[in-house]
Design an enzyme around this catalytic site. Structure first.
Site, PDB file in Angstrom:
ATOM      1  N   GLU A   1       0.827  -1.229   0.000  1.00  0.00           N
ATOM      2  CA  GLU A   1       0.000   0.000   0.000  1.00  0.00           C
ATOM      3  C   GLU A   1       0.855   1.271   0.000  1.00  0.00           C
ATOM      4  OE1 GLU A   1      -3.004  -0.244   3.087  1.00  0.00           O
ATOM      5  OE2 GLU A   1      -4.084  -1.786   1.984  1.00  0.00           O
TER       6      GLU A   1
ATOM      7  N   GLU B   1      -5.634  -8.331  -0.356  1.00  0.00           N
ATOM      8  CA  GLU B   1      -6.328  -8.008   0.903  1.00  0.00           C
ATOM      9  C   GLU B   1      -7.791  -7.786   0.565  1.00  0.00           C
ATOM     10  OE1 GLU B   1      -4.746  -5.134   3.688  1.00  0.00           O
ATOM     11  OE2 GLU B   1      -2.697  -5.602   3.073  1.00  0.00           O
TER      12      GLU B   1
HETATM   13  O1  AHR Z   1      -5.270  -5.763   7.076  1.00  0.00           O
HETATM   14  C1  AHR Z   1      -5.062  -4.647   7.886  1.00  0.00           C
HETATM   15  C2  AHR Z   1      -4.305  -3.540   7.167  1.00  0.00           C
HETATM   16  O2  AHR Z   1      -5.096  -3.056   6.120  1.00  0.00           O
HETATM   17  C3  AHR Z   1      -3.024  -3.947   6.477  1.00  0.00           C
HETATM   18  O3  AHR Z   1      -1.921  -3.937   7.330  1.00  0.00           O
HETATM   19  C4  AHR Z   1      -2.870  -2.874   5.433  1.00  0.00           C
HETATM   20  O4  AHR Z   1      -2.152  -3.317   4.322  1.00  0.00           O
HETATM   21  C5  AHR Z   1      -4.298  -2.481   5.116  1.00  0.00           C
HETATM   22  O5  AHR Z   1      -4.470  -1.120   5.118  1.00  0.00           O
END
Ligand code: AHR
Length: 502
Positions: free
Chosen positions: A173, A292
């Protein structure tokens, strides 16, 4: 009662379902590792200090690849801290989650755990506080068999054979202002291209994931992907997508339709990647690693955040421990449907996360481990979806949502395997009405049996807890019937169902 008429045909192939679509994510965050998967004092702990009850649940969940060690955590992590004698490892400030990282579990221990659960390691390198040299050192340590300083260091640390990591994330990210070492698209794209080239010089067999946007609402969404891919197109294999959903202000209808948002997100990133491909006249195709995705009550997390005292750096605090409901599970099922419908371009994905932290599995220190509601759509899909994803022709009533407008009341995905077994995954998004579904399978050889298992409840906010760990379980849907290669089933409101036709 709403209505949905589905038609499936063997020639409607989307693409093969890559098993990496059913990946998970383990971050050094809260009680994920410590007091989650690793609890040496627990009655079920094995020799490495890993809880056996958790291992069994992770196996049952059916996660294929597991992304590690972050997430935001990776952006100020030194991988060297987590290798070598445990009693000599440094304790570090984890800036991402305002915690103390003891490094009791590092790369070797985590791989030992993966060997126990039977999942593949997907490793992220730190491109926040670190860069090219550290990434090259790590891949040398992990993948070179022997005869160099880093590879021999690995052997001396107890792993004779290389870890052989194929999947690598180039940071995390990096578009997010919250990310330690956050960069512009141009800066990140240049760095990621150099790191990717160098890592491939070490190991030509790796698959590399460049960071896309942290979510579709980022102000730079779209231009970030384009710029980053302009720099990295020839050097990477995937671009990442991340998305978290939650029910806002009691708007259940919109929440259940989150899969429609994920669908638009995927289409936009595919279009952007293909635009760069066209400009470059490239024969190569970039896939998506949706590494994610989940339901996450982000607003609850924001409400918890505050200022910390300078001496307040807890080890494994309780963070992001969302308790999931039936509605959350039905939404997770809807997101899985979207991923399956894009199996041609989404060939890797990671449910975020796995244990205690926005997780399908919860534990108590010294106590039990249990399955949250969201466990079930994932485990049922991972266990059954396979072979080829098929496009479902859908003619259905619609529901009106305030966020996404009119969406089909029923969402559907389908796969067919080598034995001709057809799996259908169905979500009824209607908040009050059951849905009558008819599935026309006349293009297939005759099938004779249909069974269905799903998640629904009179109370869409029912949840599993420590005191009531089996309040919500998958249940058989007895309304399913097959006649002359036409399947009918009634789906309760706010439900998700896995249907097998053999
Ligand atoms: O999954 C929780 C957080 O969400 C992770 O560390 C990050 O990559 C995202 O913003």
């Amino acid at each position: 009662m709403t209505r949905a008429d589905l038609t499936l045909h063997p020639s409607f192939a989307v693409g093969p379902v890559d098993r990496r679509l059913f990946g998970g994510f383990v971050e050094h965050l809260g009680r994920h590792i410590y007091d989650g998967i690793h609890e040496p004092g627990h009655p079920t702990a094995g020799p490495g200090g890993f809880r056996r009850d958790v291992i069994e649940l992770v196996k049952e969940l059916g996660v294929t690849t597991i992304r590690y060690p972050g997430g935001n955590f990776v952006s100020n992590h030194r991988w060297e801290d987590g290798v070598g004698p445990v009693d000599q490892r440094p304790r570090r400030l984890d800036l991402a989650w305002h915690s103390t990282e003891t490094n009791r579990v590092g790369l070797h221990e985590f791989q030992d755990w993966l060997d126990l659960v039977g999942s593949e390691l997907m490793l992220a390198v730190n491109l926040g506080t670190r860069g090219l040299q550290e990434a090259v050192d790590l891949i040398e340590y992990a993948n070179v068999p022997s005869g160099t300083t880093r590879s021999d260091q690995r052997r001396a640390n107890g792993r004779e054979e290389p870890f052989g990591v194929t999947m690598w994330c180039l940071g995390n990210e990096m578009d997010g202002p919250w990310q330690v070492g956050h960069r512009t698209a141009d800066d990140y794209g240049k760095l990621a291209a150099q790191v990717a080239k160098a890592m491939r010089l070490v190991d030509t067999g790796v698959k590399l994931v460049v960071c896309g946007s942290s979510n579709r609402d980022m102000p730079t969404f779209g231009t970030w992907e384009r710029t980053v891919l302009e720099h990295t197109y020839d050097d990477v294999d995937y671009i990442s997508c991340h998305a978290y959903y939650q029910e806002h202000d009691g708007d259940l209808a919109s929440f259940l339709a989150s899969g429609a948002d994920m669908d638009a997100f995927i289409r936009a990133v595919v279009a952007t990647a293909d635009h760069v491909r066209a400009v470059k006249r490239s024969a190569k195709r970039i896939d998506i690693s949706f590494d994610e995705w989940n339901v996450w009550y982000f607003t609850r997390w924001n409400a918890q955040e505050g200022t910390f005292a300078i001496d307040e750096w807890p080890v494994a605090p309780r963070l992001l421990e969302d308790v999931y409901t039936v509605a959350d599970a039905v939404t997770v099922g809807g997101l899985l449907i979207t991923l399956l419908n894009h199996a041609d371009r989404v060939t890797s994905a990671s449910l975020a996360q796995l244990v205690n932290v926005i997780a399908p599995i919860m534990t108590e220190p010294g106590g039990p481990a249990w399955r949250q509601t969201t466990f079930f759509p994932f485990s049922l899909t991972s266990a059954s979806a396979g072979g080829t994803s098929l496009a479902v022709h859908l003619d259905a009533d619609t529901v009106t949502t305030s966020r996404y407008g009119e969406v089909p009341a029923v969402a559907a995905a389908a796969t067919v395997d080598d034995h001709g077994t057809i799996r259908l995954f169905l979500q009824n998004r209607d908040v009050t009405a059951p849905a009558t579904v008819t599935v026309d399978l006349n293009g297939f050889p005759a099938h004779s049996s249909a069974t269905a298992t799903g998640i629904w409840d009179d109370d869409p906010y029912a949840a599993n807890t420590r005191d009531e760990p089996d309040r919500v379980r998958p249940r058989a849907n007895e309304t399913v019937a097959i006649s002359g290669n036409v399947v009918t089933i009634t789906l309760p409101p706010v439900s998700w169902t896995a249907l097998t036709v053999a």
